[in-house]
Design an enzyme around this catalytic site. Structure first.
Site, PDB file in Angstrom:
ATOM      1  N   TYR A  49       0.829  -1.205   0.000  1.00  0.00           N
ATOM      2  CA  TYR A  49       0.000   0.000   0.000  1.00  0.00           C
ATOM      3  C   TYR A  49       0.867   1.261   0.000  1.00  0.00           C
ATOM      4  O   TYR A  49       0.527   2.259   0.637  1.00  0.00           O
ATOM      5  CB  TYR A  49      -0.951  -0.011   1.207  1.00  0.00           C
ATOM      6  CG  TYR A  49      -2.130  -0.959   1.051  1.00  0.00           C
ATOM      7  CD1 TYR A  49      -2.871  -1.008  -0.134  1.00  0.00           C
ATOM      8  CD2 TYR A  49      -2.530  -1.777   2.100  1.00  0.00           C
ATOM      9  CE1 TYR A  49      -3.957  -1.868  -0.265  1.00  0.00           C
ATOM     10  CE2 TYR A  49      -3.620  -2.634   1.970  1.00  0.00           C
ATOM     11  CZ  TYR A  49      -4.334  -2.669   0.780  1.00  0.00           C
ATOM     12  OH  TYR A  49      -5.417  -3.508   0.640  1.00  0.00           O
ATOM     13  N   ASN A 112     -13.319  -4.060   3.168  1.00  0.00           N
ATOM     14  CA  ASN A 112     -14.002  -4.273   1.882  1.00  0.00           C
ATOM     15  C   ASN A 112     -13.666  -5.622   1.221  1.00  0.00           C
ATOM     16  O   ASN A 112     -13.601  -5.718  -0.001  1.00  0.00           O
ATOM     17  CB  ASN A 112     -13.742  -3.082   0.947  1.00  0.00           C
ATOM     18  CG  ASN A 112     -12.275  -2.894   0.664  1.00  0.00           C
ATOM     19  OD1 ASN A 112     -11.433  -3.646   1.138  1.00  0.00           O
ATOM     20  ND2 ASN A 112     -11.959  -1.890  -0.134  1.00  0.00           N
ATOM     21  N   HIS A 115      -8.714  -7.550  -1.865  1.00  0.00           N
ATOM     22  CA  HIS A 115      -7.836  -6.730  -2.693  1.00  0.00           C
ATOM     23  C   HIS A 115      -7.721  -7.412  -4.047  1.00  0.00           C
ATOM     24  O   HIS A 115      -7.635  -8.640  -4.112  1.00  0.00           O
ATOM     25  CB  HIS A 115      -6.431  -6.626  -2.073  1.00  0.00           C
ATOM     26  CG  HIS A 115      -5.413  -6.154  -3.093  1.00  0.00           C
ATOM     27  ND1 HIS A 115      -5.237  -4.830  -3.414  1.00  0.00           N
ATOM     28  CD2 HIS A 115      -4.570  -6.849  -3.902  1.00  0.00           C
ATOM     29  CE1 HIS A 115      -4.316  -4.724  -4.362  1.00  0.00           C
ATOM     30  NE2 HIS A 115      -3.899  -5.944  -4.685  1.00  0.00           N
ATOM     31  N   GLU A 126       2.927  -7.492  -7.608  1.00  0.00           N
ATOM     32  CA  GLU A 126       2.287  -8.013  -6.385  1.00  0.00           C
ATOM     33  C   GLU A 126       2.445  -9.533  -6.285  1.00  0.00           C
ATOM     34  O   GLU A 126       2.709 -10.064  -5.194  1.00  0.00           O
ATOM     35  CB  GLU A 126       0.804  -7.605  -6.372  1.00  0.00           C
ATOM     36  CG  GLU A 126       0.655  -6.095  -6.176  1.00  0.00           C
ATOM     37  CD  GLU A 126      -0.775  -5.580  -6.302  1.00  0.00           C
ATOM     38  OE1 GLU A 126      -1.692  -6.376  -6.605  1.00  0.00           O
ATOM     39  OE2 GLU A 126      -0.967  -4.375  -6.089  1.00  0.00           O
TER      40      GLU A 126
HETATM   41  P1  IDP Z   1      -8.825  -0.622  -4.063  1.00  0.00           P
HETATM   42  O1  IDP Z   1      -8.669  -1.669  -2.972  1.00  0.00           O
HETATM   43  O2  IDP Z   1     -10.244  -0.519  -4.541  1.00  0.00           O
HETATM   44  O3  IDP Z   1      -7.825  -0.800  -5.179  1.00  0.00           O
HETATM   45  P2  IDP Z   1      -7.169   1.571  -3.041  1.00  0.00           P
HETATM   46  O4  IDP Z   1      -7.415   3.023  -3.326  1.00  0.00           O
HETATM   47  O5  IDP Z   1      -5.994   0.927  -3.692  1.00  0.00           O
HETATM   48  O6  IDP Z   1      -8.540   0.800  -3.385  1.00  0.00           O
HETATM   49  O7  IDP Z   1      -7.054   1.427  -1.455  1.00  0.00           O
HETATM   50  C1  IDP Z   1      -6.551   0.259  -0.882  1.00  0.00           C
HETATM   51  C2  IDP Z   1      -7.371  -0.070   0.346  1.00  0.00           C
HETATM   52  O8  IDP Z   1      -7.229   0.966   1.322  1.00  0.00           O
HETATM   53  C3  IDP Z   1      -8.871  -0.161   0.094  1.00  0.00           C
HETATM   54  O9  IDP Z   1      -9.265  -1.418  -0.429  1.00  0.00           O
HETATM   55  C4  IDP Z   1      -9.435   0.094   1.476  1.00  0.00           C
HETATM   56  O10 IDP Z   1      -9.341  -1.071   2.289  1.00  0.00           O
HETATM   57  C5  IDP Z   1      -8.462   1.133   2.026  1.00  0.00           C
HETATM   58  N1  IDP Z   1      -8.929   2.506   1.758  1.00  0.00           N
HETATM   59  C6  IDP Z   1      -8.862   3.198   0.593  1.00  0.00           C
HETATM   60  N2  IDP Z   1      -9.377   4.431   0.716  1.00  0.00           N
HETATM   61  C7  IDP Z   1      -9.785   4.522   2.009  1.00  0.00           C
HETATM   62  C8  IDP Z   1     -10.401   5.572   2.791  1.00  0.00           C
HETATM   63  O11 IDP Z   1     -10.678   6.667   2.303  1.00  0.00           O
HETATM   64  N3  IDP Z   1     -10.667   5.272   4.100  1.00  0.00           N
HETATM   65  C9  IDP Z   1     -10.375   4.090   4.664  1.00  0.00           C
HETATM   66  N4  IDP Z   1      -9.789   3.078   3.985  1.00  0.00           N
HETATM   67  C10 IDP Z   1      -9.504   3.281   2.684  1.00  0.00           C
HETATM   68 MG    MG Z   2      -5.759  -0.636  -5.060  1.00  0.00          MG
END
Ligand code: IDP
Ligand code: MG
Length: 153
Positions: A49, A112, A115, A126
């Site tokens: 990350y 969520n 990944h 990755e």
């Molecule tokens: P993605 O998983 O949809 O690719 P990314 O922007 O790469 O999204 O973010 C990685 C992970 O970081 C997300 O899956 C989520 O768990 C967490 N995350 C991203 N944005 C936020 C936020 O605004 N608040 C809290 N957690 C976040």
């Molecule tokens: Mg991502």
């Protein structure tokens, strides 16, 4: 054939959704090329990350990703990176379209469920970060000729 990298996050483990999520990928026709359970640590999460380390929510994200062991997977298929991103849905489960994994299984932005790599280039990086070459298997699943037509290649 193209490969992508998946993490079944602690939210999947804690909620007992491992089978449901993997079933979706298998029903779609994606081949499991690698799968294992592992405990993530700060070092690997700071790499994985890297684009988020300066964000205010990063400490919470790190803690959440280390809450239980995770299951990491390599999935294989034609156009698998974009196919899986479509299946996973928008980052925030509350905004993810019903029918997607996040849209159907979650209510949180951070917790969520999964990944999934966002590009072919990142998938390769990755996969190399989380798997040794001998942990990824090249084999012909028997359903393969039923999943694809020669026309797909
Ligand atoms: P993605 O998983 O949809 O690719 P990314 O922007 O790469 O999204 O973010 C990685 C992970 O970081 C997300 O899956 C989520 O768990 C967490 N995350 C991203 N944005 C936020 C936020 O605004 N608040 C809290 N957690 C976040
Ligand atoms: Mg991502």
């Amino acid at each position: 054939m193209e490969q992508t990298f998946i993490i079944l996050k602690p939210s999947t483990i804690n909620r007992g959704l491992v089978g449901d999520v993997i079933t979706r990928f298998q029903r779609k026709g994606l081949i499991i090329a690698g799968i294992k359970m592992m405990q993530l640590d700060e070092k690997i999460l700071r790499e994985h990350y890297a684009h988020l380390v300066d964000r205010p929510f990063f400490p919470l994200l790190e803690k959440s990703m280390m809450a239980t062991p995770v299951i990491v997977m390599v999935l294989r298929g034609i156009d698998v990176v974009s196919v899986v991103r479509g299946m996973v849905g928008a980052t925030n489960c509350r905004k993810a379209t019903p029918g997607t994994i996040r849209g159907d299984f979650g209510m949180s932005g951070q917790e969520n469920i999964v990944h999934a790599s966002d590009s072919i280039e990142n998938a390769a990086v990755e996969i190399a970060r989380f798997f040794r070459p001998e942990e990824i298997f090249d084999y012909e699943q028997l359903t393969f000729p039923a999943i694809y037509s020669p026309d797909d290649f």
